[in-house]
Design an enzyme around this catalytic site. Structure first.
Site, PDB file in Angstrom:
ATOM      1  N   ASP A 196     -11.151   0.258  -9.865  1.00  0.00           N
ATOM      2  CA  ASP A 196     -11.013   0.115  -8.418  1.00  0.00           C
ATOM      3  C   ASP A 196     -10.992  -1.384  -8.118  1.00  0.00           C
ATOM      4  O   ASP A 196     -11.737  -2.158  -8.728  1.00  0.00           O
ATOM      5  CB  ASP A 196     -12.191   0.793  -7.708  1.00  0.00           C
ATOM      6  CG  ASP A 196     -12.111   0.719  -6.202  1.00  0.00           C
ATOM      7  OD1 ASP A 196     -11.714   1.710  -5.584  1.00  0.00           O
ATOM      8  OD2 ASP A 196     -12.463  -0.345  -5.642  1.00  0.00           O
ATOM      9  N   ASN A 204      -5.822  -6.001   2.416  1.00  0.00           N
ATOM     10  CA  ASN A 204      -4.911  -5.265   3.308  1.00  0.00           C
ATOM     11  C   ASN A 204      -5.079  -5.716   4.756  1.00  0.00           C
ATOM     12  O   ASN A 204      -4.109  -5.961   5.469  1.00  0.00           O
ATOM     13  CB  ASN A 204      -5.170  -3.759   3.210  1.00  0.00           C
ATOM     14  CG  ASN A 204      -4.170  -3.049   2.313  1.00  0.00           C
ATOM     15  OD1 ASN A 204      -3.114  -3.583   1.998  1.00  0.00           O
ATOM     16  ND2 ASN A 204      -4.507  -1.853   1.894  1.00  0.00           N
ATOM     17  N   HIS A 209      -0.364  -4.518   4.927  1.00  0.00           N
ATOM     18  CA  HIS A 209      -0.188  -3.473   3.917  1.00  0.00           C
ATOM     19  C   HIS A 209       0.976  -3.757   2.967  1.00  0.00           C
ATOM     20  O   HIS A 209       0.960  -3.308   1.826  1.00  0.00           O
ATOM     21  CB  HIS A 209       0.002  -2.109   4.597  1.00  0.00           C
ATOM     22  CG  HIS A 209      -1.255  -1.588   5.231  1.00  0.00           C
ATOM     23  ND1 HIS A 209      -2.241  -0.960   4.511  1.00  0.00           N
ATOM     24  CD2 HIS A 209      -1.694  -1.639   6.512  1.00  0.00           C
ATOM     25  CE1 HIS A 209      -3.237  -0.621   5.320  1.00  0.00           C
ATOM     26  NE2 HIS A 209      -2.922  -1.024   6.540  1.00  0.00           N
ATOM     27  N   ASP A 213       0.625  -3.415  -0.930  1.00  0.00           N
ATOM     28  CA  ASP A 213       1.496  -2.581  -1.773  1.00  0.00           C
ATOM     29  C   ASP A 213       2.053  -3.385  -2.948  1.00  0.00           C
ATOM     30  O   ASP A 213       2.095  -2.898  -4.089  1.00  0.00           O
ATOM     31  CB  ASP A 213       2.649  -2.011  -0.942  1.00  0.00           C
ATOM     32  CG  ASP A 213       2.202  -0.893  -0.021  1.00  0.00           C
ATOM     33  OD1 ASP A 213       1.056  -0.409  -0.174  1.00  0.00           O
ATOM     34  OD2 ASP A 213       2.999  -0.492   0.861  1.00  0.00           O
ATOM     35  N   ASP A 239      -6.340   2.110  -4.211  1.00  0.00           N
ATOM     36  CA  ASP A 239      -6.440   1.083  -5.254  1.00  0.00           C
ATOM     37  C   ASP A 239      -7.185   1.605  -6.487  1.00  0.00           C
ATOM     38  O   ASP A 239      -7.788   0.829  -7.232  1.00  0.00           O
ATOM     39  CB  ASP A 239      -7.143  -0.162  -4.707  1.00  0.00           C
ATOM     40  CG  ASP A 239      -8.548   0.139  -4.203  1.00  0.00           C
ATOM     41  OD1 ASP A 239      -8.790   1.286  -3.753  1.00  0.00           O
ATOM     42  OD2 ASP A 239      -9.418  -0.749  -4.259  1.00  0.00           O
TER      43      ASP A 239
END
Length: 335
Positions: A196, A204, A209, A213, A239
């Protein structure tokens, strides 16, 4: 049910495979009467010549006598159809045998005409309907192929993450269960690593975003370069990433892989004009200590969250012009 089309298919070039000269002359005369417009008919007397002709030229239809001197029977129809899939075939024969007719149609012919019943009208109708049937068959085959491709793409999309291209949770479940069964039979061990990204939500929120991404794509690419082809790297969502590997003979091997993964995050990720630095929290669980995939995921997830608790740095604000800072690398092992 087949019906006569509004516009009849154009017949311009016909290949006739007939070794009997009298029958060939009769067929030629009938063709001229059936198709009074300009028509080119090419006559051959052997199967070898037939095969050579269809490879060199394009014909609208083949009229094939089953009794050619160098070959008897219908088994070559399939060969001709494979060589030129779009070529309609009408079988001509002196035998009025329903079994032979059925066999010819199953082998790829579109129609079967006994020579004793031939007339210009019957020959014209047989040729036109054969062309229509072939066109319908071709369109149906193309549609079936498109449907098969679409089904394959849908099946692929259901098992792969659309953002990173990595296997998703469904694929992990399928492959993971097979891997555990195989490990049980061979008495081998497995390790599941749960990753993670620390601070990903803040990245973010700070950069947007789109940057998040692109960061996930970069992470997937770096992780993919570290695992073997026989290992499974999957993205569960957000994630969260999982690596399932059988390299485990002792814990040192997994720790070595963990260090390589951590090292892959030493360099920042370049996203557009931004350098983004992040660190993974990693939890590890092993089989057979965890007896099945749900247990592996559960314990590795717990270990990963325990590691996140001990993260030394927890930023609360990230300036848009400044990359994120590294977080702690401590790896928790469970159980």
């Amino acid at each position: 049910m087949l019906t006569t089309p509004t516009i009849a298919p154009a017949i311009r070039r016909i290949l006739v495979a007939e070794d009997n000269l009298a029958d060939a002359e009769l067929i030629k005369e009938m063709l001229n009467r059936a198709f009074p417009q300009h028509l080119e008919a090419c006559f051959v007397t052997r199967l070898d010549d037939t095969l050579a002709a269809i490879e060199r030229n394009v014909f609208d239809i083949l009229l094939l006598d089953l009794g050619l001197p160098d070959h008897q029977g219908v088994d070559k129809i399939d060969d001709i159809s494979n060589r030129v899939p779009a070529l309609p075939i009408v079988v001509l024969t002196g035998n009025e045998d329903d079994e032979v007719a059925a066999w010819a149609l199953r082998s790829g012919a579109q129609d079967y005409l006994p020579k004793s019943q031939l007339s210009p009208e019957l020959l014209s109708r047989g040729i036109r309907y054969a062309v229509e049937r072939k066109e319908i068959t071709q369109r149906l085959q193309e549609e079936l192929e498109r449907t098969a491709e679409q089904n394959e793409l849908l099946a692929c999309a259901a098992r792969y993450d659309c953002l990173t291209g990595l296997p998703n949770r469904l694929m992990l479940q399928e492959v993971g269960e097979r891997a555990i069964k195989q490990a049980r039979r061979r008495k081998h061990s497995l390790a599941l690593m749960f990753l993670d990204l620390n601070g990903f939500k803040l990245i973010n929120d700070s950069y947007g975003h789109d940057v998040g991404d692109e960061l996930l794509k970069g992470v997937a690419s770096r992780l993919n370069s570290l695992v073997r082809q026989c290992d499974l790297l999957a993205r569960l969502g957000g994630d969260e990433f999982v690596i399932l590997t059988d390299i485990l003979q002792d814990l040192c091997e997994v720790k070595s892989l963990t260090k390589r993964i951590e090292g892959a995050f030493d360099e920042p990720f370049r996203v557009g004009e931004i350098d983004v630095t992040c660190r993974p929290a990693i939890g590890i669980a092993t089989y057979p200590e965890c007896p099945d995939l749900p247990a592996l995921l559960r314990y590795a997830d717990k270990a990963m969250y325990k590691q996140k608790k001990y993260a030394a740095l927890k930023p609360t604000e990230i300036p848009r012009s400044v990359p994120t800072q590294p977080l702690t690398r401590t790896v928790q092992y469970q159980p």
